[in-house]
Scaffold this active site. Structure first.
Site, PDB file in Angstrom:
ATOM      1  N   GLY A   7       9.692   1.472   4.014  1.00 60.28           N
ATOM      2  CA  GLY A   7       9.179   2.214   2.865  1.00 60.28           C
ATOM      3  C   GLY A   7       8.500   3.493   3.324  1.00 60.28           C
ATOM      4  O   GLY A   7       7.783   3.497   4.335  1.00 60.28           O
ATOM      5  N   ALA A   8       8.728   4.569   2.606  1.00 57.90           N
ATOM      6  CA  ALA A   8       8.167   5.857   3.022  1.00 57.90           C
ATOM      7  C   ALA A   8       7.484   6.558   1.862  1.00 57.90           C
ATOM      8  O   ALA A   8       7.594   7.763   1.673  1.00 57.90           O
ATOM      9  CB  ALA A   8       9.259   6.745   3.612  1.00 57.90           C
ATOM     10  N   GLY A   9       6.748   5.774   1.062  1.00 56.45           N
ATOM     11  CA  GLY A   9       5.855   6.366   0.085  1.00 56.45           C
ATOM     12  C   GLY A   9       4.594   6.835   0.788  1.00 56.45           C
ATOM     13  O   GLY A   9       4.520   6.892   2.023  1.00 56.45           O
ATOM     14  N   GLY A  12       3.176   4.084   3.340  1.00 54.09           N
ATOM     15  CA  GLY A  12       3.943   3.909   4.564  1.00 54.09           C
ATOM     16  C   GLY A  12       3.898   5.114   5.477  1.00 54.09           C
ATOM     17  O   GLY A  12       3.750   4.986   6.699  1.00 54.09           O
ATOM     18  N   ASN A 104       0.014  -4.943  -3.035  1.00 52.68           N
ATOM     19  CA  ASN A 104      -1.079  -5.465  -3.835  1.00 52.68           C
ATOM     20  C   ASN A 104      -0.683  -6.819  -4.427  1.00 52.68           C
ATOM     21  O   ASN A 104       0.494  -7.125  -4.568  1.00 52.68           O
ATOM     22  CB  ASN A 104      -1.424  -4.501  -4.970  1.00 52.68           C
ATOM     23  CG  ASN A 104      -1.992  -3.198  -4.451  1.00 52.68           C
ATOM     24  OD1 ASN A 104      -2.774  -3.178  -3.513  1.00 52.68           O
ATOM     25  ND2 ASN A 104      -1.588  -2.089  -5.056  1.00 52.68           N
ATOM     26  N   LYS A 187      -9.280  -7.669  -2.750  1.00 58.64           N
ATOM     27  CA  LYS A 187      -8.527  -6.460  -3.107  1.00 58.64           C
ATOM     28  C   LYS A 187      -7.797  -6.662  -4.430  1.00 58.64           C
ATOM     29  O   LYS A 187      -7.771  -5.750  -5.278  1.00 58.64           O
ATOM     30  CB  LYS A 187      -7.536  -6.143  -1.979  1.00 58.64           C
ATOM     31  CG  LYS A 187      -6.485  -5.070  -2.312  1.00 58.64           C
ATOM     32  CD  LYS A 187      -7.052  -3.684  -2.392  1.00 58.64           C
ATOM     33  CE  LYS A 187      -6.018  -2.622  -2.726  1.00 58.64           C
ATOM     34  NZ  LYS A 187      -4.962  -2.434  -1.725  1.00 58.64           N
ATOM     35  N   GLU A 270       3.548  -1.222 -11.446  1.00 57.64           N
ATOM     36  CA  GLU A 270       3.426  -2.556 -10.845  1.00 57.64           C
ATOM     37  C   GLU A 270       2.723  -3.551 -11.757  1.00 57.64           C
ATOM     38  O   GLU A 270       2.169  -4.531 -11.281  1.00 57.64           O
ATOM     39  CB  GLU A 270       2.655  -2.467  -9.531  1.00 57.64           C
ATOM     40  CG  GLU A 270       3.434  -1.961  -8.351  1.00 57.64           C
ATOM     41  CD  GLU A 270       2.686  -2.145  -7.049  1.00 57.64           C
ATOM     42  OE1 GLU A 270       3.174  -2.862  -6.171  1.00 57.64           O
ATOM     43  OE2 GLU A 270       1.593  -1.565  -6.915  1.00 57.64           O
TER      44      GLU A 270
END
Length: 311
Positions: A7-9, A12, A104, A187, A270
């Site tokens: 993942g490259a959000g 990440g 999360n 969290k 989400e």
């Protein structure tokens, strides 16, 4: 140690970038479109904690091309997990890598354990407020940049110790906790309140704190989540609720949740992974969580990313 970031959000790229900055071997597994952007624009972090940029990072789009990984940092949204699971399984099976999910919520842990085996899924979470700009670069605007991780199985002690040693090198707070499940639930409690109230109200945390009724709604979410944690065998206390409420009030007034940021951008949310997950846990224990249920009902209409006009 070799780390593969799936993942490259913003999450990440930020933490993958921090490990790269420290000289640790890191690669990124991303979608084709994101790979093109990263190859063109490079990896760049703009942060109050220090900037970093690097061209020519190692990028994979095909799991068959990954031949080494000790840890796969899973940095995706909860609604992408089902689609990503076959690729995660393929990479882990080929490399024998452990999975460190930074999602999360809590439901993903069991999903991953059932797919990969309990011994392969490390407990983890992250605290950061960051987003991507139109070039795919990270804009990190808060002092927080923390990763917590810890073993959920006795066979994970060694890899967690190795990660702890590597984590001492990076420009971020990354540390091991033996009681990681309690921290994951803390969290989850916090983010359910923070994302829920800012997204439902479509306001920043400063606006929420300026309204006693809105603040009380957020506090009630924290209390409901504490009850669910206790039902799941996690010993959260009233003091944990107070600390979470204080944390909300200590955020910069302009701060808002990643869910609210996604809502502003017209992106998927989400809400099913977070608030829907809480409702499923409540149903399992025959508990009522009326404030969470109400926020879920309001936010659910935006779940699929209907574009909105915001000032």
């Amino acid at each position: 140690m070799h780390i593969t970031v799936y993942g490259a959000g913003a999450l990440g790229i930020y933490f993958g970038g921090r490990f790269l900055e420290a000289g640790i071997d890191v690669s990124f597994f991303v979608r084709e479109k994101r790979a093109v952007q990263l190859r063109r624009e490079g990896l760049k972090i703009n942060s109050i904690q220090g900037n970093f940029e690097k061209q020519n990072i190692t990028i994979h789009t095909d799991p068959k091309k990954i031949d080494k990984a000790d840890i796969i940092i899973l940095a995706i949204k909860g609604y992408h997990l089902e689609q990503a699971l076959p690729q995660i399984k393929e990479i882990s099976k080929k490399t024998n890598a452990f999975i460190l999910p930074l999602l999360n919520g809590v439901e993903h842990i069991q999903i991953l354990q059932e797919a990969l085996g309990k011994e392969k899924v490390i407990g983890g979470l992250a605290f950061i407020i960051a987003t991507l700009d139109n070039k795919g670069h990270v804009e990190h605007t808060s002092k927080q940049h923390d990763i917590l991780f810890g073993p959920l199985h006795e066979k994970q002690q060694n890899i967690c110790k190795k990660l702890e040693i590597e984590s001492e090198k990076i420009n971020a707070k990354s540390y091991m906790k033996e009681d990681i499940l309690a921290y994951i639930w803390k969290k989850y409690m916090f983010i359910t309140a923070f994302s829920g109230i800012t997204s439902a109200a479509q306001r920043t945390i400063g606006d929420i704190m300026g309204s006693r009724a809105s603040l009380k709604a957020a506090e009630n979410v924290l209390k409901e989540m504490k009850t669910l944690a206790n039902k799941e065998g996690i010993s959260l206390t009233n003091n944990d609720v107070v600390q979470a409420a204080n944390q909300l009030q200590s955020l910069p007034k302009h701060a808002t949740s990643s869910m609210h940021q996604d809502l502003r951008k017209g992106l998927p949310l989400e809400v099913e992974h977070l608030h829907g997950g809480a409702l499923r846990i409540a149903a399992k224990h025959i508990e009522t969580v009326p404030v969470i249920e109400t926020l879920y009902g309001i936010i659910k209409t935006h779940e699929n990313g209907t574009p909105q006009n915001f000032k």
